[in-house]
Write an enzyme that holds these catalytic residues in place. Structure first.
Site, PDB file in Angstrom:
ATOM      1  CG  HIS A   1      15.480  64.080  30.428  1.00 46.74           C
ATOM      2  ND1 HIS A   1      16.503  63.902  29.527  1.00 46.74           N
ATOM      3  CD2 HIS A   1      15.340  65.416  30.576  1.00 46.74           C
ATOM      4  CE1 HIS A   1      16.958  65.079  29.146  1.00 46.74           C
ATOM      5  NE2 HIS A   1      16.264  66.016  29.759  1.00 46.74           N
ATOM      6  CG  HIS A   2      11.705  57.830  30.067  1.00 49.35           C
ATOM      7  ND1 HIS A   2      10.501  57.737  30.708  1.00 49.35           N
ATOM      8  CD2 HIS A   2      11.415  58.149  28.788  1.00 49.35           C
ATOM      9  CE1 HIS A   2       9.529  57.975  29.858  1.00 49.35           C
ATOM     10  NE2 HIS A   2      10.060  58.238  28.674  1.00 49.35           N
TER      11      HIS A   2
END
Length: 168
Positions: free
Chosen positions: A111-112
């Site tokens: 995830h960012h």
């Protein structure tokens, strides 16, 4: 094990700019480049695959395979992957036996942050992807972080798998 890997495997936010991660990605990028330059009949291709993905028992891939690290990809059985495959393996990516993946698929285990300032700092968070035995993923399928796909599942072309799939 470097402390950064402990943070990654624990699902905590970490900096992708950390030196051990940069070095490991650079090594994987080089191996992917070598692999993608080789012909499918090249005898050295199998050795490159084993070096890139040492935790996969048997792997057949088409041209243009890319991954972040390689060693976070695991499988105890045979995996057959089509062309133009990307695996973002910051965390564990567990591929079940007899997995077949079509062309242009993506398996993403990270995830960012939504906040652009945190993204620009290189923060990421890994979440495992688990794919069961005798699964087929069609062409251009994308599997997002944290997803589990159960045994004997067929995911048709152009699907984004964003949550766990359950057998009825």
């Amino acid at each position: 094990m470097h402390p950064i890997w402990q943070s990654i495997y624990a699902g905590k936010w970490y900096s992708t700019h950390a030196k051990p991660l940069r070095q490991a990605r650079l090594a994987a990028k080089h191996l992917c480049w070598q692999l993608n330059q080789s012909d499918s009949a090249d005898n050295g291709r199998e050795a490159l695959l084993k070096q890139l993905c040492p935790n996969v028992a048997s792997l057949e891939i088409g041209q243009q395979f890319y991954c972040d690290y390689g060693f976070n990809i695991h499988s105890k059985g045979h995996v057959n992957i089509g062309a133009k495959m990307v695996i973002l393996d910051a965390g564990l990516v567990e591929l079940g036996e007899n997995l077949t993946v079509g062309d242009e698929a993506v398996i993403c285990g990270l995830h960012h942050p939504k906040d652009f300032r945190k993204r620009s700092q290189g923060l990421q968070r890994a979440e495992p992807v688990i794919i069961g035995t005798n699964v087929t993923l069609g062409n251009r399928v994308t599997v997002l972080p944290g997803v589990t796909i159960p045994d004997y599942t067929v995911v048709t072309d152009n699907v984004v798998v964003s949550r766990h799939l359950f057998k009825k």
